[in-house]
Design an enzyme around this catalytic site. Structure first.
Site, PDB file in Angstrom:
ATOM      1  NE  ARG A   1     -28.011   7.954 -11.925  1.00  0.00           N
ATOM      2  CZ  ARG A   1     -28.771   8.144 -11.074  1.00  0.00           C
ATOM      3  NH1 ARG A   1     -28.228   8.852  -9.857  1.00  0.00           N
ATOM      4  NH2 ARG A   1     -29.903   8.716 -11.382  1.00  0.00           N
TER       5      ARG A   1
ATOM      6  NE  ARG B   1     -28.440   4.581 -18.188  1.00  0.00           N
ATOM      7  CZ  ARG B   1     -28.769   3.607 -17.939  1.00  0.00           C
ATOM      8  NH1 ARG B   1     -28.599   2.236 -18.803  1.00  0.00           N
ATOM      9  NH2 ARG B   1     -29.107   3.151 -16.836  1.00  0.00           N
ATOM     10  CG  HIS B   2     -25.729   7.550 -15.806  1.00  0.00           C
ATOM     11  ND1 HIS B   2     -25.477   6.178 -15.132  1.00  0.00           N
ATOM     12  CD2 HIS B   2     -26.813   7.823 -15.732  1.00  0.00           C
ATOM     13  CE1 HIS B   2     -26.353   5.983 -14.580  1.00  0.00           C
ATOM     14  NE2 HIS B   2     -27.555   6.680 -15.179  1.00  0.00           N
ATOM     15  N   GLY B   3     -22.343   6.226 -16.949  1.00  0.00           N
ATOM     16  CA  GLY B   3     -21.982   4.760 -17.072  1.00  0.00           C
ATOM     17  C   GLY B   3     -22.521   4.173 -15.801  1.00  0.00           C
TER      18      GLY B   3
ATOM     19  CD  GLU C   1     -33.592   8.402 -15.288  1.00  0.00           C
ATOM     20  OE1 GLU C   1     -34.313   9.224 -15.981  1.00  0.00           O
ATOM     21  OE2 GLU C   1     -32.995   7.373 -15.839  1.00  0.00           O
TER      22      GLU C   1
ATOM     23  CG  ASP D   1     -22.034  -0.437  -6.904  1.00  0.00           C
ATOM     24  OD1 ASP D   1     -21.513  -0.927  -8.008  1.00  0.00           O
ATOM     25  OD2 ASP D   1     -21.449  -0.017  -5.706  1.00  0.00           O
ATOM     26  CG  LEU D   2     -28.550   1.672  -6.954  1.00  0.00           C
ATOM     27  CD1 LEU D   2     -29.495   2.918  -6.729  1.00  0.00           C
ATOM     28  CD2 LEU D   2     -29.309   0.727  -5.940  1.00  0.00           C
ATOM     29  CG  ASN D   3     -27.329   1.834 -13.741  1.00  0.00           C
ATOM     30  OD1 ASN D   3     -26.245   2.749 -14.054  1.00  0.00           O
ATOM     31  ND2 ASN D   3     -28.542   2.073 -13.376  1.00  0.00           N
TER      32      ASN D   3
END
Length: 199
Positions: A58, A7-9, A81, A12-14
């Site tokens: 991302r 999975r990507h790093g 996604e 900011d939304l995460n």
């Protein structure tokens, strides 16, 4: 075929606990770059025959950090996604309060969300396009070692599709830059490890 998902790093939304689907193309933030760099330091890209990535930036940046310029990265729209439609970029906690029927008891989105975000994808839609991609890999590259860099809900949905008859409750949410490995053939699939953080 040996299949590895990463999975990507973090973005900011995460960080802000917001919905981030396939229609949102956020870059990694500083923490996400550190996560990917740290995880990649324990990772040898040369053992992989092929590398695929979601085209969203991302995932693309995460893939670039992991392969260290040693492998070509192939992009495929089918591993973007899940698209959450009108819910994309909204805070999860606010949505849970307003639309509790769109979530399960653990606070994860269910197909019930579609009554409030009708332009979004269902989990079945995601499983369909994602499994088409995976089945194609199994058919074309049965003896290869393949790396796929993509997204948390996509990975969880695909793992549920292949290993729990689509039951998403069986598997935990995938963490940023976590690795999951599988052995997959047309007749038999096996989980080697799931959601292991390397950094």
């Amino acid at each position: 075929m040996k299949l590895t998902f990463i999975r990507h790093g973090q973005t900011d939304l995460n960080k802000d606990s917001c919905i981030q689907g396939g229609g949102i193309d956020q870059p990694l933030n500083e923490t996400g770059i550190k996560q990917a760099t740290g995880a990649a330091s324990h990772f040898n890209p040369e053992k992989y025959d092929l590398v695929f990535s979601s085209p969203l930036q991302r995932a693309k940046k995460t893939a670039e950090i992991f392969v260290k310029g040693k492998k070509k990265i192939n992009f495929d729209e089918r591993i973007k996604e899940m698209d959450f439609g009108e819910w994309d970029t909204l805070k999860v906690n606010d949505l849970i309060k307003k639309y509790p029927k769109g979530f399960n008891q653990a606070g994860y989105v269910t197909n019930g969300y579609l009554r409030y975000a009708p332009s979004g994808e269902s989990f079945e839609d995601v499983a369909r396009r994602g499994s088409e991609f995976i089945d194609e890999l199994i058919s074309k590259y049965p003896d290869k070692n393949i790396l796929v860099v993509c997204h948390g809900t996509l990975i969880k949905t695909l793992v549920a599709h292949y290993f729990s008859n689509g039951n998403l409750e069986v598997f935990e949410q995938v963490e940023n830059c976590a690795i999951s490995e599988f052995e997959m053939t047309e007749k038999l699939s096996k989980v080697i490890r799931y959601n292991q953080i390397l950094y």
